[in-house]
Design a protein around this motif. Structure first.
Motif, short mmCIF file in Angstrom:
data_model
loop_
_atom_site.label_atom_id
_atom_site.label_comp_id
_atom_site.label_asym_id
_atom_site.label_seq_id
_atom_site.Cartn_x
_atom_site.Cartn_y
_atom_site.Cartn_z
N ASP A 83 -4.56 16.84 -4.06
CA ASP A 83 -2.88 16.46 -4.10
C ASP A 83 -2.13 15.98 -3.07
O ASP A 83 -1.46 15.47 -3.04
N GLY A 88 -0.25 12.52 -2.36
CA GLY A 88 -0.28 12.10 -3.84
C GLY A 88 -0.64 10.81 -4.12
O GLY A 88 -1.09 10.57 -5.23
N GLU A 91 -4.13 10.13 -5.45
CA GLU A 91 -4.35 10.48 -7.00
C GLU A 91 -3.61 9.24 -8.02
O GLU A 91 -4.36 8.88 -9.02
N THR A 111 -10.21 17.00 -7.66
CA THR A 111 -9.32 17.15 -6.93
C THR A 111 -9.06 18.44 -6.47
O THR A 111 -9.74 19.37 -6.73
N VAL A 113 -6.22 21.53 -4.81
CA VAL A 113 -4.74 21.96 -4.87
C VAL A 113 -4.64 23.13 -3.82
O VAL A 113 -5.46 23.85 -3.62
N SER A 116 -0.48 20.72 -1.04
CA SER A 116 0.62 19.71 -0.87
C SER A 116 2.00 20.32 -0.32
O SER A 116 2.15 21.43 -0.62
N SER A 130 0.82 22.66 -9.41
CA SER A 130 0.21 21.39 -8.72
C SER A 130 -0.75 20.83 -9.70
O SER A 130 -0.81 19.23 -9.61
N SER A 134 -0.95 16.79 -10.69
CA SER A 134 -1.99 15.94 -10.42
C SER A 134 -2.45 15.40 -11.67
O SER A 134 -2.75 14.01 -11.74
#
Length: 338
Positions: A83, A88, A91, A111, A113, A116, A130, A134
């Protein structure tokens, strides 16, 4: 848009061509690729995960589509992002590509987390927010593999593991793992998961390549083996050094990670490249391919993570899946990189 025909049905791969795509679009045939089990899950992944850290940074939307098209056309089905990558945008680009190609069911998405700017950390609140963010960016209902991108000892592991388990029970996350956690923390996480009756970790992602071995080999590798964790080495090509394209200080200006590469321009680094050159000639392959094949020869390694800024670079990455290094070749690379 080019319609991509996925391989025959196996876990982690769609059973039919991109559903509902227009029939008048040209079709690119894809041969059945190599697959490895993703830990103890039913998922099967291509043994090279394409890294999304360059998407939205050195690769714009068009380049990202070309890179992912090329990867998929050559059997790839495992995309690794976070993320925090390009705030971002990575993604978002991956989500757009899966939507436009109608390939979500055929792709295993990993992915992370925790890093971010909007939702930092691994508290229950941060993880929940998060993951929801995502999912929106990726335009999907679920994440196949969620990594904890940071190890924050200030947050009780119980809180983190319960939060992830809630997401798994809700169907938003299928499996989860750790990124850059120590062996002791992996043991702690497994004990707490058993006590709480929540889902255990499935995978671990750590810095591991021919130039960076000691942090993984030893206790971390032993614990990963004991827990039967799928291991996905990141920085698999040492920020590009193991492609063989950066051999002098003059070459460093060609890469955005010149400072990282400079650390490898040592006698040891040159010796590693010399043996990679030799093995590459013997295998009629590229230096990058051999560096990845060395990782794939190691126990527990499922899929190294490597990125490409151009589609032609993808070919060297995916070629590693079909290279079988001889025992002498592996031993020489072990020796020179020790």
């Amino acid at each position: 848009m080019v319609q991509l025909s996925p391989p025959d049905s196996v876990p982690g791969v769609p059973a039919s061509p991109a559903a509902s795509a227009s029939a008048n679009l040209p079709t690119l045939e894809v041969s059945l690729p190599i697959r490895r089990p993703l830990g103890q899950s039913a998922l099967r992944v291509f043994p090279l995960a394409i890294g999304g850290n360059v998407f939205g940074w050195t690769a714009d939307g068009g380049a990202t589509n070309d890179i992912l098209d090329t990867y998929f056309e050559h059997g790839g089905n495992f995309i690794d992002t976070a993320d925090s990558y390009a705030a971002g945008r990575s993604e978002i680009m991956i989500g757009n590509w899966m939507r436009d190609r109608r390939l979500r069911s055929g792709i295993v998405v990993a992915t992370k987390v925790g890093k971010s700017a909007d939702n930092p950390g691994v508290t229950a609140k941060a993880i929940s927010r998060s993951v929801n963010a995502s999912l929106e960016r990726l335009q999907t209902d679920y994440i196949d593999l969620l990594y904890l991108h940071v190890d924050d000892s200030e947050v009780p592991f119980e809180e983190t593991l319960l939060a992830v388990d809630d997401l798994i029970r809700a169907g938003k996350v299928r499996h989860f793992g750790a990124s850059d956690h120590s062996s002791n923390r992996l043991v702690e996480a497994r004990v707490i998961a058993a006590q709480l009756g929540v889902a255990p970790m499935l995978a671990v992602q750590n810095h591991y390549n021919l130039m960076h071995r000691t942090s993984f080999e030893g206790d971390l590798a032993r614990v990963a083996s004991q827990q039967r964790l799928a291991v996905m080495p990141r920085f698999a090509l040492a920020s590009g050094f193991l492609t063989g394209k950066y051999r002098t200080k003059a070459d460093l200006g060609k890469n955005n990670r010149g400072t990282e590469l400079a650390n490898h321009l040592s006698k040891r680094g040159q010796r590693v490249l010399a043996v990679l050159d030799q093995v590459a000639r013997e295998q009629s392959s590229s230096v990058a391919t051999i560096a990845l094949a060395w990782l794939l020869s190691k126990p527990g390694i499922v899929a190294p993570v490597a990125s490409a800024s151009r589609p032609e670079q993808v070919l060297e990455l995916v070629a590693a899946a079909k290279v079988q290094l001889g025992r002498h070749q592996v031993a020489e690379l072990d020796r020179v990189s020790a």
